[in-house]
Design a protein around this motif. Sequence first.
Motif, PDB file in Angstrom:
ATOM      1  N   ASP A 168       0.842  -1.216   0.000  1.00 37.48           N
ATOM      2  CA  ASP A 168       0.000   0.000   0.000  1.00 37.48           C
ATOM      3  C   ASP A 168       0.868   1.252   0.000  1.00 37.48           C
ATOM      4  OD1 ASP A 168      -2.215  -1.557   0.070  1.00 37.48           O
ATOM      5  OD2 ASP A 168      -2.611  -1.304   2.223  1.00 37.48           O
ATOM      6  N   LYS A 169       1.937   1.230   0.813  1.00 40.34           N
ATOM      7  CA  LYS A 169       2.801   2.415   0.916  1.00 40.34           C
ATOM      8  C   LYS A 169       3.450   2.748  -0.429  1.00 40.34           C
ATOM      9  CE  LYS A 169       5.718   3.190   4.385  1.00 40.34           C
ATOM     10  NZ  LYS A 169       6.564   2.900   5.570  1.00 40.34           N
ATOM     11  N   HIS A 200       2.204   1.985  -3.377  1.00 39.25           N
ATOM     12  CA  HIS A 200       1.132   2.523  -4.229  1.00 39.25           C
ATOM     13  C   HIS A 200       0.928   4.006  -3.926  1.00 39.25           C
ATOM     14  CE1 HIS A 200      -0.332  -0.772  -6.597  1.00 39.25           C
ATOM     15  NE2 HIS A 200      -0.521  -1.557  -5.552  1.00 39.25           N
ATOM     16  N   GLN A 201       0.876   4.310  -2.623  1.00 36.88           N
ATOM     17  CA  GLN A 201       0.657   5.713  -2.220  1.00 36.88           C
ATOM     18  C   GLN A 201       1.799   6.611  -2.693  1.00 36.88           C
ATOM     19  OE1 GLN A 201       0.153   5.203   1.981  1.00 36.88           O
ATOM     20  NE2 GLN A 201      -1.791   4.150   1.664  1.00 36.88           N
TER      21      GLN A 201
END
Length: 306
Positions: free
Chosen positions: A269-270, A272-273
């Motif tokens: 997720d990190k 992607h962010q």
Amino acid sequence: MPHFYFVLTNPEVESLLKIEVKDLKLAYSRPGFMTFKSECPVRFNPKMARLSGLCLGKFKLSELKMDKAWVWKRDDSYILPDELKDLTEKTFYRIGEKVTLIMMVGPDEFWVGEYELLPTHFQTPGEVSSILEKDVPSRAYYKIAEAFEAFDLPFEEGDRVLELGSAPGGASLFLLDQGLKVLGVDPAEMDPEILKNKNFKHLKKPFETLGEDTFKDNVHWILSDVNLPPTVVIKEVGRLLSFLNPKGVILTLKLNQPKHLDLLDHTVDKFHQAGFMCVKLKYLPSHRQEIALVALLQDLETGPKR
Ligand SMILES: C[S@@+](CC[C@H](N)C(=O)[O-])C[C@H]1O[C@@H](n2cnc3c(N)ncnc32)[C@H](O)[C@@H]1O
């Protein structure tokens, strides 16, 4: 009606896989091969599996009448029965197709599984490495070679790579062979042959000492195989990403403790962010207790193919 799933993985990671799949009941296991039982259908895709899929069960040789299937042997010493000898060679699967895999788990023990062939799968039965063995400074050569193959990494001649934990130089050798320029960061000694290459530069210090002023030019790739806990590696790579803008990051995350498994989804997720379109985890054939995280600015499916 119970549902069964199969896993093929490497011995070093079997105990971690059992922890990951703890909600399902282990039904059967041999080194490198496991089946799990679930009372209802589940999305079965364990991270620590080299390959996983639906398990159709154990079959007698006389029942294996498929004319399209791949055959995997748990042990190279097993002799394939004549009926199965040419099956793999004459079977081609396209991306998206359902692969039928005959798994020869013992000299006279056959199981059948099914899985969808993904772009990141190797075109080999059982996801064994397609990289030929050669004389290399370390196993890391195979890790990056397999990641390159599985992710179709868009390396371009002259790309600059920041390689964290580069000694003794297996990965550097692969990268230099692809025509890339490597800045290797490691307090340990590099292989003398790697040091002779004009496209390799060694910074003999820990990666924590790297700052914005270390870099005259931007780097195109960050690679890490540092043998420190994944929390440390992810934090340091995050710091480097605050002033470097690579088109891709390839990390080998060492999973020395079960709690490291819980980090993985959050880390994806990190990335992607942070703007990476394609972020994937893959347990590669040459892996031990580790996993590759590949983050690319361009999307894998829509990007150019080699
Ligand atoms: C698995 S080995 C790397 C293998 C290497 N990638 C290759 O291709 O041969 C892990 C390396 O991480 C290095 N390392 C450990 N702590 C480090 C740190 N703080 N900064 C940079 N390298 C570190 C070790 O010295 C060791 O050489």
